[in-house]
Motif scaffolding. Structure first.
Motif, PDB file in Angstrom:
ATOM      1  N   SER A 153      -7.918 -93.482  87.412  1.00  0.00           N
ATOM      2  CA  SER A 153      -6.772 -93.624  86.520  1.00  0.00           C
ATOM      3  C   SER A 153      -7.235 -93.569  85.071  1.00  0.00           C
ATOM      4  CB  SER A 153      -6.048 -94.952  86.774  1.00  0.00           C
ATOM      5  OG  SER A 153      -5.374 -94.918  88.000  1.00  0.00           O
ATOM      6  N   ILE A 154      -6.532 -92.743  84.285  1.00  0.00           N
ATOM      7  CA  ILE A 154      -6.870 -92.546  82.876  1.00  0.00           C
ATOM      8  C   ILE A 154      -5.756 -93.174  82.047  1.00  0.00           C
ATOM      9  CG2 ILE A 154      -7.298 -90.798  81.089  1.00  0.00           C
ATOM     10  CD1 ILE A 154      -7.963 -88.942  83.665  1.00  0.00           C
ATOM     11  N   PRO A 155      -6.033 -94.240  81.300  1.00  0.00           N
ATOM     12  CA  PRO A 155      -4.964 -94.928  80.562  1.00  0.00           C
ATOM     13  C   PRO A 155      -4.329 -94.029  79.516  1.00  0.00           C
ATOM     14  CG  PRO A 155      -7.123 -95.755  79.904  1.00  0.00           C
ATOM     15  CD  PRO A 155      -7.344 -94.873  81.085  1.00  0.00           C
ATOM     16  N   ARG A 156      -3.018 -94.156  79.366  1.00  0.00           N
ATOM     17  CA  ARG A 156      -2.269 -93.255  78.494  1.00  0.00           C
ATOM     18  C   ARG A 156      -2.671 -93.363  77.029  1.00  0.00           C
ATOM     19  NH1 ARG A 156       3.759 -95.833  77.812  1.00  0.00           N
ATOM     20  NH2 ARG A 156       3.104 -97.876  77.085  1.00  0.00           N
ATOM     21  N   GLY A 157      -3.254 -94.513  76.651  1.00  0.00           N
ATOM     22  CA  GLY A 157      -3.627 -94.692  75.252  1.00  0.00           C
ATOM     23  C   GLY A 157      -5.067 -94.314  74.930  1.00  0.00           C
ATOM     24  N   LEU A 158      -5.785 -93.728  75.910  1.00  0.00           N
ATOM     25  CA  LEU A 158      -7.182 -93.359  75.665  1.00  0.00           C
ATOM     26  C   LEU A 158      -7.256 -92.319  74.547  1.00  0.00           C
ATOM     27  CD1 LEU A 158     -10.043 -93.971  76.822  1.00  0.00           C
ATOM     28  CD2 LEU A 158      -9.784 -91.914  78.200  1.00  0.00           C
ATOM     29  N   TRP A 159      -8.121 -92.570  73.559  1.00  0.00           N
ATOM     30  CA  TRP A 159      -8.260 -91.693  72.387  1.00  0.00           C
ATOM     31  C   TRP A 159      -9.265 -90.595  72.720  1.00  0.00           C
ATOM     32  CZ3 TRP A 159      -5.077 -91.858  68.390  1.00  0.00           C
ATOM     33  CH2 TRP A 159      -5.436 -91.219  67.183  1.00  0.00           C
TER      34      TRP A 159
ATOM     35  N   GLY B 103      -1.567-105.602  81.263  1.00  0.00           N
ATOM     36  CA  GLY B 103      -0.705-104.502  80.864  1.00  0.00           C
ATOM     37  C   GLY B 103      -0.943-103.186  81.577  1.00  0.00           C
ATOM     38  N   ASP B 104      -1.313-102.162  80.800  1.00  0.00           N
ATOM     39  CA  ASP B 104      -1.494-100.811  81.340  1.00  0.00           C
ATOM     40  C   ASP B 104      -2.558-100.741  82.430  1.00  0.00           C
ATOM     41  OD1 ASP B 104       0.428 -99.236  80.184  1.00  0.00           O
ATOM     42  OD2 ASP B 104      -0.766 -98.714  78.437  1.00  0.00           O
ATOM     43  N   PHE B 105      -3.598-101.586  82.308  1.00  0.00           N
ATOM     44  CA  PHE B 105      -4.679-101.535  83.292  1.00  0.00           C
ATOM     45  C   PHE B 105      -4.209-102.076  84.639  1.00  0.00           C
ATOM     46  CE2 PHE B 105      -6.967-102.264  79.144  1.00  0.00           C
ATOM     47  CZ  PHE B 105      -7.286-100.929  78.961  1.00  0.00           C
ATOM     48  N   ASP B 106      -3.412-103.149  84.616  1.00  0.00           N
ATOM     49  CA  ASP B 106      -2.813-103.649  85.858  1.00  0.00           C
ATOM     50  C   ASP B 106      -1.874-102.601  86.455  1.00  0.00           C
ATOM     51  OD1 ASP B 106      -4.077-106.099  85.732  1.00  0.00           O
ATOM     52  OD2 ASP B 106      -2.394-107.128  84.781  1.00  0.00           O
ATOM     53  N   ARG B 107      -1.117-101.953  85.583  1.00  0.00           N
ATOM     54  CA  ARG B 107      -0.172-100.939  86.043  1.00  0.00           C
ATOM     55  C   ARG B 107      -0.903 -99.786  86.746  1.00  0.00           C
ATOM     56  NH1 ARG B 107       4.222 -97.692  82.352  1.00  0.00           N
ATOM     57  NH2 ARG B 107       2.374 -96.820  81.342  1.00  0.00           N
TER      58      ARG B 107
ATOM     59  N   LYS C  22      -3.670 -99.920  88.393  1.00  0.00           N
ATOM     60  CA  LYS C  22      -4.091-100.373  89.717  1.00  0.00           C
ATOM     61  C   LYS C  22      -2.909-100.382  90.692  1.00  0.00           C
ATOM     62  CE  LYS C  22      -7.894-103.209  87.940  1.00  0.00           C
ATOM     63  NZ  LYS C  22      -8.383-104.586  87.697  1.00  0.00           N
ATOM     64  N   ARG C  23      -1.736-100.782  90.204  1.00  0.00           N
ATOM     65  CA  ARG C  23      -0.551-100.783  91.076  1.00  0.00           C
ATOM     66  C   ARG C  23      -0.162 -99.365  91.464  1.00  0.00           C
ATOM     67  NH1 ARG C  23       1.230-104.528  87.364  1.00  0.00           N
ATOM     68  NH2 ARG C  23       2.745-103.062  86.511  1.00  0.00           N
ATOM     69  N   GLN C  24      -0.307 -98.421  90.532  1.00  0.00           N
ATOM     70  CA  GLN C  24       0.013 -97.033  90.845  1.00  0.00           C
ATOM     71  C   GLN C  24      -0.913 -96.487  91.932  1.00  0.00           C
ATOM     72  OE1 GLN C  24      -0.196 -95.326  86.936  1.00  0.00           O
ATOM     73  NE2 GLN C  24       1.846 -96.028  86.356  1.00  0.00           N
ATOM     74  N   GLN C  25      -2.174 -96.846  91.875  1.00  0.00           N
ATOM     75  CA  GLN C  25      -3.102 -96.440  92.934  1.00  0.00           C
ATOM     76  C   GLN C  25      -2.714 -97.100  94.256  1.00  0.00           C
ATOM     77  OE1 GLN C  25      -7.150 -97.174  91.756  1.00  0.00           O
ATOM     78  NE2 GLN C  25      -7.141 -95.594  90.176  1.00  0.00           N
ATOM     79  N   GLN C  26      -2.274 -98.342  94.174  1.00  0.00           N
ATOM     80  CA  GLN C  26      -1.837 -99.058  95.376  1.00  0.00           C
ATOM     81  C   GLN C  26      -0.646 -98.343  96.021  1.00  0.00           C
ATOM     82  OE1 GLN C  26      -0.291-103.004  94.598  1.00  0.00           O
ATOM     83  NE2 GLN C  26      -0.875-103.763  96.610  1.00  0.00           N
ATOM     84  N   VAL C  27       0.255 -97.826  95.200  1.00  0.00           N
ATOM     85  CA  VAL C  27       1.415 -97.085  95.703  1.00  0.00           C
ATOM     86  C   VAL C  27       0.962 -95.805  96.401  1.00  0.00           C
ATOM     87  CG1 VAL C  27       3.420 -95.715  94.978  1.00  0.00           C
ATOM     88  CG2 VAL C  27       3.101 -98.031  94.087  1.00  0.00           C
ATOM     89  N   ILE C  28       0.002 -95.088  95.808  1.00  0.00           N
ATOM     90  CA  ILE C  28      -0.502 -93.849  96.423  1.00  0.00           C
ATOM     91  C   ILE C  28      -1.117 -94.145  97.789  1.00  0.00           C
ATOM     92  CG2 ILE C  28      -2.262 -92.044  96.222  1.00  0.00           C
ATOM     93  CD1 ILE C  28      -1.771 -92.086  93.194  1.00  0.00           C
ATOM     94  N   LEU C  29      -1.895 -95.229  97.874  1.00  0.00           N
ATOM     95  CA  LEU C  29      -2.505 -95.597  99.154  1.00  0.00           C
ATOM     96  C   LEU C  29      -1.443 -95.996 100.177  1.00  0.00           C
ATOM     97  CD1 LEU C  29      -5.616 -97.595  97.884  1.00  0.00           C
ATOM     98  CD2 LEU C  29      -5.619 -95.348  98.989  1.00  0.00           C
ATOM     99  N   ALA C  30      -0.372 -96.632  99.700  1.00  0.00           N
ATOM    100  CA  ALA C  30       0.715 -97.022 100.605  1.00  0.00           C
ATOM    101  C   ALA C  30       1.439 -95.786 101.141  1.00  0.00           C
ATOM    102  CB  ALA C  30       1.699 -97.941  99.884  1.00  0.00           C
TER     103      ALA C  30
ATOM    104  N   SER D   3     -11.734 -95.839  94.360  1.00  0.00           N
ATOM    105  CA  SER D   3     -10.783 -95.852  93.248  1.00  0.00           C
ATOM    106  C   SER D   3     -11.371 -96.596  92.060  1.00  0.00           C
ATOM    107  CB  SER D   3      -9.464 -96.502  93.670  1.00  0.00           C
ATOM    108  OG  SER D   3      -9.668 -97.840  94.053  1.00  0.00           O
ATOM    109  N   ALA D   4     -10.957 -96.157  90.869  1.00  0.00           N
ATOM    110  CA  ALA D   4     -11.429 -96.781  89.633  1.00  0.00           C
ATOM    111  C   ALA D   4     -10.380 -96.580  88.550  1.00  0.00           C
ATOM    112  CB  ALA D   4     -12.767 -96.193  89.197  1.00  0.00           C
ATOM    113  N   VAL D   5     -10.396 -97.486  87.581  1.00  0.00           N
ATOM    114  CA  VAL D   5      -9.513 -97.403  86.416  1.00  0.00           C
ATOM    115  C   VAL D   5     -10.382 -97.474  85.169  1.00  0.00           C
ATOM    116  CG1 VAL D   5      -7.658 -98.544  85.134  1.00  0.00           C
ATOM    117  CG2 VAL D   5      -7.620 -98.554  87.641  1.00  0.00           C
ATOM    118  N   ILE D   6     -10.192 -96.515  84.259  1.00  0.00           N
ATOM    119  CA  ILE D   6     -10.876 -96.620  82.965  1.00  0.00           C
ATOM    120  C   ILE D   6     -10.201 -97.754  82.206  1.00  0.00           C
ATOM    121  CG2 ILE D   6     -11.377 -95.463  80.775  1.00  0.00           C
ATOM    122  CD1 ILE D   6     -11.373 -92.803  82.259  1.00  0.00           C
TER     123      ILE D   6
END
Length: 233
Positions: free
Chosen positions: A40-46, A159-163, A165-173, A228-231
């Motif tokens: 997961s690549i956070p939307r605010g990454l510069w 915030g975004d980092f928790d989100r 992880k939840r999005q990855q959880q949805v994909i796995l579900a 799975s990993a989150v930046i």
């Protein structure tokens, strides 16, 4: 095979020159070893956006569509991620809110083990208002609308980092749900109809035959072989 999954902030009936990406996940599948990964690549990454200087990564898709970049926003987003991570991005899938909700409902909802109570008094609605979204810790069966709120809310400690992880959880579900033979058979049989119904809500450079092949492959990947990993910070 590396696929950039993008979720754009487009509400039903809305038409703009371009959209920012709320979600960017690089999916990778190795058909030979049966392994897969999600980053997961956070939307605010510069990041450097080719031709546009440094900016938030979620603007790549917007710039590409708004400025008629060759191949559009998806092509510029792919190029941005390739340059950032140093890996080839072979394909993309871009979905909006309508596609997300409809697909989850089509497979009969998903089961999620919610890790903590969530209470969001200012969840954004489709008409740019706010509403209360709350969900309790524990196993829950979510329909499309609730799954979208679960994947989008940011009202938790990180915030975004928790989100992400939840999005990855949805994909796995979703992956777990389509392992059900009845669900999978229904989904594959109605594949052309699904794409026709959602043609305005899903954009991809993959033909239907490839999507179906990857879907069958995903069904057979064991959860222990999905990394799975989150930046994050």
């Amino acid at each position: 095979i590396n696929i950039l999954l993008m979720g754009v902030d487009q509400r039903q009936g809305e038409v703009e020159r371009g959209y920012r990406t709320d979600t960017m996940i690089l999916l990778t599948i190795d058909p030979v070893s049966g392994q897969a990964g999600m980053l997961s690549i956070p939307r605010g990454l510069w990041v450097p956006i080719p031709g546009y200087g440094n900016n938030r990564v979620n603007l790549a898709n917007y710039y590409g569509d708004a400025d008629d970049y060759p191949g559009g926003g998806s092509a510029l987003a792919k190029k941005t991620i390739e340059q950032l991570l140093g890996v080839r991005v072979h394909h993309y899938v871009r979905v909006n809110f309508t596609a997300f909700e409809t697909f989850i409902d089509r497979i009969g909802g998903i089961t999620i083990d919610v890790p903590e109570d969530i209470y969001d008094p200012k969840y954004p609605t489709n008409n740019y208002g706010i509403e209360v979204f709350s969900i309790k810790k524990g196993k829950q069966t979510l329909d499309g609308a609730t799954a979208l709120k679960y994947a989008r809310t940011r009202n938790t400690k990180f915030g975004d980092f928790d989100r992400a992880k939840r999005q990855q959880q949805v994909i796995l579900a979703v992956q777990e749900k389509i392992k059900d033979v009845r669900v999978a058979m229904s989904l594959f049989a109605s594949g052309p109809d699904v794409l026709a119904d959602l043609s305005a809500s899903i954009k991809t450079d993959m033909p239907l035959s490839m999507i179906q092949q990857l879907g069958r492959l995903a069904m057979n990947i064991d959860r222990s072989n999905i990394k799975s990993a989150v930046i994050d910070q």
